[in-house]
Design a protein around this motif. Structure first.
Motif, PDB file in Angstrom:
ATOM      1  N   ASN A  14     -70.625  67.657 104.776  1.00 40.42           N
ATOM      2  CA  ASN A  14     -70.934  69.013 104.311  1.00 40.42           C
ATOM      3  C   ASN A  14     -69.693  69.727 103.788  1.00 40.42           C
ATOM      4  O   ASN A  14     -69.714  70.345 102.735  1.00 40.42           O
ATOM      5  CB  ASN A  14     -71.570  69.835 105.440  1.00 40.42           C
ATOM      6  CG  ASN A  14     -73.007  69.444 105.696  1.00 40.42           C
ATOM      7  OD1 ASN A  14     -73.567  68.610 104.990  1.00 40.42           O
ATOM      8  ND2 ASN A  14     -73.616  70.030 106.708  1.00 40.42           N
ATOM      9  N   ILE A  15     -68.615  69.651 104.582  1.00 39.61           N
ATOM     10  CA  ILE A  15     -67.388  70.364 104.235  1.00 39.61           C
ATOM     11  C   ILE A  15     -66.223  69.383 104.280  1.00 39.61           C
ATOM     12  O   ILE A  15     -65.972  68.759 105.315  1.00 39.61           O
ATOM     13  CB  ILE A  15     -67.125  71.531 105.210  1.00 39.61           C
ATOM     14  CG1 ILE A  15     -68.301  72.518 105.200  1.00 39.61           C
ATOM     15  CG2 ILE A  15     -65.827  72.253 104.856  1.00 39.61           C
ATOM     16  CD1 ILE A  15     -68.219  73.590 106.276  1.00 39.61           C
ATOM     17  N   ILE A  48     -67.025  70.874  91.994  1.00 35.70           N
ATOM     18  CA  ILE A  48     -66.470  69.602  92.462  1.00 35.70           C
ATOM     19  C   ILE A  48     -67.563  68.828  93.191  1.00 35.70           C
ATOM     20  O   ILE A  48     -68.258  69.369  94.054  1.00 35.70           O
ATOM     21  CB  ILE A  48     -65.287  69.850  93.418  1.00 35.70           C
ATOM     22  CG1 ILE A  48     -64.179  70.624  92.707  1.00 35.70           C
ATOM     23  CG2 ILE A  48     -64.759  68.535  93.977  1.00 35.70           C
ATOM     24  CD1 ILE A  48     -63.076  71.108  93.640  1.00 35.70           C
ATOM     25  N   LYS A  49     -67.697  67.560  92.839  1.00 35.22           N
ATOM     26  CA  LYS A  49     -68.663  66.709  93.530  1.00 35.22           C
ATOM     27  C   LYS A  49     -67.973  65.807  94.544  1.00 35.22           C
ATOM     28  O   LYS A  49     -68.477  65.592  95.643  1.00 35.22           O
ATOM     29  CB  LYS A  49     -69.443  65.853  92.534  1.00 35.22           C
ATOM     30  CG  LYS A  49     -70.505  64.985  93.196  1.00 35.22           C
ATOM     31  CD  LYS A  49     -71.387  64.290  92.172  1.00 35.22           C
ATOM     32  CE  LYS A  49     -72.512  63.520  92.851  1.00 35.22           C
ATOM     33  NZ  LYS A  49     -73.420  62.884  91.860  1.00 35.22           N
ATOM     34  N   GLY A  50     -66.828  65.262  94.164  1.00 37.40           N
ATOM     35  CA  GLY A  50     -66.140  64.343  95.068  1.00 37.40           C
ATOM     36  C   GLY A  50     -64.668  64.253  94.751  1.00 37.40           C
ATOM     37  O   GLY A  50     -64.222  64.640  93.668  1.00 37.40           O
ATOM     38  N   ILE A  51     -63.920  63.746  95.706  1.00 39.21           N
ATOM     39  CA  ILE A  51     -62.485  63.528  95.529  1.00 39.21           C
ATOM     40  C   ILE A  51     -62.156  62.117  95.995  1.00 39.21           C
ATOM     41  O   ILE A  51     -62.537  61.705  97.094  1.00 39.21           O
ATOM     42  CB  ILE A  51     -61.652  64.552  96.329  1.00 39.21           C
ATOM     43  CG1 ILE A  51     -61.985  65.978  95.866  1.00 39.21           C
ATOM     44  CG2 ILE A  51     -60.162  64.276  96.173  1.00 39.21           C
ATOM     45  CD1 ILE A  51     -61.305  67.056  96.693  1.00 39.21           C
ATOM     46  N   GLY A  52     -61.475  61.385  95.131  1.00 39.12           N
ATOM     47  CA  GLY A  52     -61.025  60.045  95.492  1.00 39.12           C
ATOM     48  C   GLY A  52     -59.635  60.107  96.097  1.00 39.12           C
ATOM     49  O   GLY A  52     -58.765  60.830  95.599  1.00 39.12           O
ATOM     50  N   PHE A  53     -59.429  59.362  97.168  1.00 39.00           N
ATOM     51  CA  PHE A  53     -58.153  59.361  97.883  1.00 39.00           C
ATOM     52  C   PHE A  53     -57.548  57.961  97.907  1.00 39.00           C
ATOM     53  O   PHE A  53     -58.273  56.956  97.908  1.00 39.00           O
ATOM     54  CB  PHE A  53     -58.347  59.843  99.326  1.00 39.00           C
ATOM     55  CG  PHE A  53     -58.792  61.268  99.428  1.00 39.00           C
ATOM     56  CD1 PHE A  53     -57.860  62.293  99.516  1.00 39.00           C
ATOM     57  CD2 PHE A  53     -60.137  61.591  99.430  1.00 39.00           C
ATOM     58  CE1 PHE A  53     -58.269  63.608  99.599  1.00 39.00           C
ATOM     59  CE2 PHE A  53     -60.559  62.905  99.518  1.00 39.00           C
ATOM     60  CZ  PHE A  53     -59.612  63.913  99.601  1.00 39.00           C
ATOM     61  N   GLN A 101     -67.443  62.888  99.226  1.00 40.57           N
ATOM     62  CA  GLN A 101     -68.301  63.818  98.511  1.00 40.57           C
ATOM     63  C   GLN A 101     -68.822  64.849  99.501  1.00 40.57           C
ATOM     64  O   GLN A 101     -69.194  64.513 100.626  1.00 40.57           O
ATOM     65  CB  GLN A 101     -69.460  63.087  97.829  1.00 40.57           C
ATOM     66  CG  GLN A 101     -68.997  62.181  96.710  1.00 40.57           C
ATOM     67  CD  GLN A 101     -70.131  61.633  95.873  1.00 40.57           C
ATOM     68  OE1 GLN A 101     -71.295  61.941  96.093  1.00 40.57           O
ATOM     69  NE2 GLN A 101     -69.796  60.810  94.891  1.00 40.57           N
ATOM     70  N   ALA A 102     -68.811  66.108  99.081  1.00 36.61           N
ATOM     71  CA  ALA A 102     -69.172  67.194  99.992  1.00 36.61           C
ATOM     72  C   ALA A 102     -69.853  68.317  99.235  1.00 36.61           C
ATOM     73  O   ALA A 102     -69.821  68.377  97.993  1.00 36.61           O
ATOM     74  CB  ALA A 102     -67.925  67.716 100.697  1.00 36.61           C
TER      75      ALA A 102
END
Length: 749
Positions: free
Chosen positions: A87-88, A252-257, A269-270
């Motif tokens: 969620n967050i 923003i849908k997602g962040i790649g790390f 994804q959050a």
């Protein structure tokens, strides 16, 4: 059938190749959830459809010998990445990040084990706690009311848990075992100093009720690599500001790390994202409009702003270190290769202080000992073998690296500047050991032993530099010098914000070499407006650290430990409420009702949003007083001090305006501010007491058959004539605390 077989195979492949390995930091191994064991849905397999070479700075891995060790070169090939949903997503395990996770996690059911985490914290280092731990500043920068009314309740609890650790696990002298305000370091800059490892363990314990139920989890040694927008566009980490901002409808849908430990890529994804990184990494990644460095007078209208803006004029950053004083010892390190350069510039100095002695000044003031400035352990507080020597953390002007901005620089330049900062700090240690003037004559304190184990680093320096200034969002509300400076605010408080979600107090303290650094201006107790956490164009992202909407000047006041905690707390509550109500952050900010809902939730968790010096967070009337203050049901604009004076008595003349406001609030919550303004302008314009009486009688709050003497004290048996709930038939006067509670009940019922 063939497609189904491939998808099953891919899921099995993911499950047997976990991307989330445990940290090698022993204290938290058992608490870091194994996200890789979560079930991946078929739709969670995404393709990076563009081959690209990216360089990432790995700050904790920079060494004095080889700056290249701090640069990770990644060849992105077309292929799949593993995606985890929550969620967050909180990016950064800073003080703000921890507070955000704790605040948001409070809303989720702790009576059941959750299959997947609701909240995920991603941290670049191997430690939780930011400037309190990884950055080494474990002598806290706070305000004089921090123990009572000047900080969030759970921040106060964390501080007290640190104290209890020493009281329960070390051999303190008897008087300190029971000291409710124990300061293990007995340092003069703060009310609480301690070893970073103790703070981190207490942070882990604070989060344990959430991590045990899998409401929250955290992942170390990972840094943002790419971003995915709601429209599907993939943006890659950049080393400079591109100006291609996210549109407000392109969230923003997602962040790649990138996982530095396992050399793997994963994606989070959050629904909502909180940037709690020390340098505002996500602002750069998604090109969310931001500023850095110093703005000009033209831009901010601040009296003490620079004539011209200067993006390179950021505050100094520092690598603290900890030394032990061992009498008659000799522990001189090798001379760092930059020592002669900095020493020749007269960078190393006690600044007229002495090591162990005070210095009396002509104005009868004194400079306290340098050694005690940020001392973490005072050996005189301990018996036996607990601590046989003092420990002091060195964070001084002499190891502040000046004129070396690292924001929006290539990894190579960042690594070089960070290495230079390490050389500066070790050079200061070498100066202390060999050239510092001794109180007893001569030069050099070879008795100072560098403690490599405190930060568990090869060079003995903090694992991450102490960052004072970040990228800062262009926010819905930018806090400026005139909002907080004592020079512009003659009353007891700074500017009041109707959307206040936290409080703070600290001088405008700017480390640097420009004239603005001489400002060091006093401030009035100030607030944190919700609008300062929300980017003008940021969609579903909040700023949760030093990256909020401040200027270069006001950042000098909002960057400290308890204020960052309050910022993160407000972000956590706001993110949850946004998910719950399905309203964007911008929509929430525009709604008086929604802002008040967030303020109420913060108050219920023990977070002050309005300044009082006599209503602590543990006061049983805390939530009533805070609620009435922030809604202006009680008028504090004309007060001459910070006191509520809750035990003082009231006359009927005193209670009429608040009763009127409470009635209006109950009937017009959505348009409360407008209705109150109309009420103040019209109803109370002429003969205010008489008009207020008639208003309350008309609405059946007061009994029309009673003649009220406005100067009579309000007592329990007279208040029964006002139908506001359960009362006591007694001639005793009612005090402000009880009246505040009754007003609150009028509003809620």
């Amino acid at each position: 059938m063939k497609i189904k077989f491939i998808l099953i195979f891919l899921n099995i492949f993911i499950l047997i190749n976990p991307c989330f390995a445990k940290s090698n930091y022993a204290n938290i191994n058992s608490h870091q959830a194994n996200i890789s064991e979560m079930k991946y849905k078929n739709k969670s397999l995404y393709i990076i459809d563009k081959e690209k070479k990216i360089e990432l700075i790995d700050i904790p891995n920079i060494t004095l010998d080889n700056t290249e060790s701090g640069i990770e070169r990644i060849n992105l090939q077309t292929g799949s990445v593993k995606v985890v949903h929550c969620n967050i997503a909180i990016i950064g395990g800073s003080i703000g990040g921890i507070a955000a996770g704790l605040a948001a996690g409070t809303f989720y059911n702790t009576r059941q084990n959750h299959k997947t985490p609701k909240i995920i914290i991603i941290e670049e280092t191997s430690h939780l706690g930011g400037q309190m731990t990884a950055q080494g500043v474990s002598a806290l920068d706070e305000n004089y009311l921090v123990e009572t009314s000047g900080a969030c309740r759970n921040y106060q609890e964390l501080r007290n848990n640190i104290r209890k650790y020493y009281q329960n696990n070390t051999n303190l002298i008897d008087s300190k075992k029971i000291d409710p305000i124990l300061n293990p370091g007995n340092s003069w800059v703060t009310r609480l100093s301690f070893e970073p490892r103790v703070a981190e363990q207490m942070i882990i314990n604070t989060l344990k009720h959430l991590t045990d139920k899998n409401i929250l989890t955290y992942k170390f040694r990972s840094k943002s690599l790419y971003g995915r927008t709601q429209s599907g566009k993939i943006v890659f980490s950049s080393n400079e500001y591109t100006g291609n901002a996210l549109r407000s409808d392109n969230k923003i849908k997602g962040i790649g790390f990138y996982d530095f430990t396992n050399k793997e890529i994963f994606e989070i994804q959050a629904k909502k994202f909180i940037d709690a990184t020390e340098l505002g990494d996500l602002l750069n990644l998604f090109s969310i409009p931001y500023v850095s460095g110093a703005e000009s007078k033209t831009q901010t209208l601040e009296v003490n702003a620079e004539t011209q803006s200067n993006q390179e004029q950021t505050q100094d950053f520092t690598y603290p270190f900890v030394v032990e004083y061992i009498k008659d010892g000799k522990f001189i390190i090798n001379k760092p290769d930059c020592y002669e350069k900095f020493n020749g510039q007269k960078k190393y100095s006690f600044l007229n202080y002495k090591m162990f002695e005070s210095v009396k000044l002509n104005d009868d003031s004194e400079l306290l000992p340098f050694w005690e400035y940020r001392r973490l352990i005072d050996k005189n507080y301990f018996m036996g073998s607990s601590y046989t020597n003092d420990l002091a953390m060195i964070n001084w002007d002499s190891n502040d690296l000046r004129n070396e901005n690292i924001i929006d620089k290539s990894p190579q330049i960042m690594a070089q500047k960070l290495r230079l900062s390490k050389c500066l700090s070790l050079g200061f240690l070498y100066w202390l050991q060999t050239a510092a003037p001794r109180d007893d004559g001569g030069y050099g304190y070879g008795e100072l032993k560098l403690r490599y184990d405190i930060f568990d680093t090869k060079d003995g320096l903090s694992s991450y530099p102490y960052i004072r200034e970040s990228r800062r969002i262009i926010a819905k509300q930018t806090i400026k010098e005139m909002d907080i400076s004592a020079s512009f605010n003659p009353g007891p408080r700074a500017r009041l914000f109707s959307d206040a979600v936290g409080i703070g107090l600290y001088p405008i303290d700017i480390h640097g070499d420009k004239s603005i650094t001489e400002l060091n201006s006093n401030t009035k107790p100030f607030q944190i407006p919700l609008g300062s956490l929300i980017p003008k164009n940021g969609g579903n992202l909040l700023a949760g650290c030093k990256n909020i909407g401040t200027t270069h000047i006001t950042n000098g006041s909002y960057r400290l430990h308890p204020i960052e905690w309050a910022i993160g707390t407000a972000c956590g509550v706001t993110a949850y409420q946004s998910i719950k109500t399905r309203k964007s952050f911008s929509q929430i900010l525009k709604s008086t009702k929604q802002v008040l809902k967030i303020q109420s939730e913060l108050i219920n968790q023990g977070n002050p949003v309005f300044w009082f010096d006599d209503v602590g967070t543990n006061n049983p009337y805390f939530k009533y007083v805070q609620f009435l203050a922030v809604t202006e049901l009680i008028n504090n604009k004309t007060s001459t001090n910070l006191s509520f004076n809750g035990y003082s008595t009231l006359t009927f003349k005193d209670i009429l305006p608040p009763l009127c406001r409470a009635l209006i609030f109950k009937k017009h919550k959505n348009k409360f501010q407008k209705e109150i303004n109309d009420f103040n302008l019209n109803i109370l314009k002429n003969n205010p007491e008489s008009n207020a009486l008639n208003f309350l009688v008309k609405h059946k709050i007061l009994n029309k058959n009673i003649t009220y003497n406005l100067n009579d004290l309000v007592t329990y048996n007279t208040i029964t004539k006002i139908p506001i709930g359960k009362t006591v038939d007694s001639p005793q006067p009612i005090n402000k605390f009880e009246f505040a509670k009754w007003l609150f009940e009028i509003c809620q019922n």
